[in-house]
Design a protein around this motif. Structure first.
Motif, PDB file in Angstrom:
ATOM      1  N   HIS A   8     -19.638 -20.211  25.498  1.00 47.11           N
ATOM      2  CA  HIS A   8     -19.088 -20.794  26.724  1.00 47.11           C
ATOM      3  C   HIS A   8     -20.274 -21.087  27.648  1.00 47.11           C
ATOM      4  CE1 HIS A   8     -17.124 -21.028  30.637  1.00 47.11           C
ATOM      5  NE2 HIS A   8     -16.020 -21.326  29.951  1.00 47.11           N
ATOM      6  N   GLU A  11     -22.180 -18.575  29.933  1.00 45.89           N
ATOM      7  CA  GLU A  11     -23.284 -17.728  29.472  1.00 45.89           C
ATOM      8  C   GLU A  11     -24.620 -18.340  29.863  1.00 45.89           C
ATOM      9  OE1 GLU A  11     -23.229 -16.203  25.455  1.00 45.89           O
ATOM     10  OE2 GLU A  11     -21.036 -16.254  25.426  1.00 45.89           O
ATOM     11  N   TRP A  14     -25.288 -17.776  33.557  1.00 42.20           N
ATOM     12  CA  TRP A  14     -25.767 -16.422  33.832  1.00 42.20           C
ATOM     13  C   TRP A  14     -27.189 -16.208  33.314  1.00 42.20           C
ATOM     14  CZ3 TRP A  14     -25.197 -12.572  36.920  1.00 42.20           C
ATOM     15  CH2 TRP A  14     -25.805 -11.353  36.625  1.00 42.20           C
ATOM     16  N   THR A  40     -17.395 -16.210  39.042  1.00 37.18           N
ATOM     17  CA  THR A  40     -17.203 -15.050  38.159  1.00 37.18           C
ATOM     18  C   THR A  40     -16.413 -15.444  36.923  1.00 37.18           C
ATOM     19  OG1 THR A  40     -17.285 -13.542  40.050  1.00 37.18           O
ATOM     20  CG2 THR A  40     -16.278 -12.703  38.026  1.00 37.18           C
ATOM     21  N   ALA A  41     -15.341 -16.200  37.112  1.00 38.35           N
ATOM     22  CA  ALA A  41     -14.519 -16.639  35.983  1.00 38.35           C
ATOM     23  C   ALA A  41     -15.305 -17.538  35.035  1.00 38.35           C
ATOM     24  CB  ALA A  41     -13.266 -17.347  36.487  1.00 38.35           C
ATOM     25  N   VAL A  43     -18.689 -17.501  34.575  1.00 36.78           N
ATOM     26  CA  VAL A  43     -19.673 -16.656  33.897  1.00 36.78           C
ATOM     27  C   VAL A  43     -19.004 -15.785  32.836  1.00 36.78           C
ATOM     28  CG1 VAL A  43     -21.270 -14.723  34.266  1.00 36.78           C
ATOM     29  CG2 VAL A  43     -21.346 -16.717  35.775  1.00 36.78           C
ATOM     30  N   GLU A  44     -17.790 -15.358  33.091  1.00 29.08           N
ATOM     31  CA  GLU A  44     -17.051 -14.541  32.118  1.00 29.08           C
ATOM     32  C   GLU A  44     -16.363 -15.377  31.040  1.00 29.08           C
ATOM     33  OE1 GLU A  44     -14.427 -12.170  34.522  1.00 29.08           O
ATOM     34  OE2 GLU A  44     -16.041 -10.798  35.099  1.00 29.08           O
ATOM     35  N   GLY A  45     -16.478 -16.703  31.114  1.00 31.91           N
ATOM     36  CA  GLY A  45     -15.910 -17.576  30.090  1.00 31.91           C
ATOM     37  C   GLY A  45     -14.423 -17.807  30.223  1.00 31.91           C
ATOM     38  N   ARG A  46     -13.866 -17.570  31.418  1.00 37.25           N
ATOM     39  CA  ARG A  46     -12.429 -17.733  31.612  1.00 37.25           C
ATOM     40  C   ARG A  46     -12.062 -19.058  32.276  1.00 37.25           C
ATOM     41  NH1 ARG A  46     -10.702 -14.568  35.350  1.00 37.25           N
ATOM     42  NH2 ARG A  46     -12.658 -13.651  36.031  1.00 37.25           N
TER      43      ARG A  46
END
Length: 88
Positions: A8, A11, A14, A40-41, A43-46
């Motif tokens: 994603h 990544e 980040w 945040t979403a 970076v977390e791949g959401r």
């Protein structure tokens, strides 16, 4: 040659942008003028990188809007490429 299982693009945000600058997510969100929840979403791949976010990333970290959109496109289309490859 396209990747068949790319990460994603969050990544990349980040590992290639935020982490090397020793920024927190909160600092990066302020720097990019993006909502912390959205960053945040990503970076977390959401959540995907949208055109607006890609533009802000390019301005904030010195890349191009197209670079971020191509990463997202590659990620979004990887299941199709894998399915096509296995069908051949």
């Amino acid at each position: 040659m396209p990747m068949y299982n790319p990460p994603h693009p969050g990544e990349n945000v980040w590992h290639d942008c935020i982490e090397p600058l020793d920024m927190t997510l909160d600092e990066a969100a302020d720097h990019l003028d993006i909502n912390l929840r959205q960053l945040t979403a990503i970076v977390e791949g959401r959540e995907p990188i949208t055109l607006n976010v890609a533009r802000r990333l390019s301005l904030g970290f010195g890349s191009t809007t197209d670079f971020w959109l191509r990463l997202q496109d590659s990620y979004d289309n990887s299941p199709i490429r894998r399915a096509t490859k296995s069908a051949i």
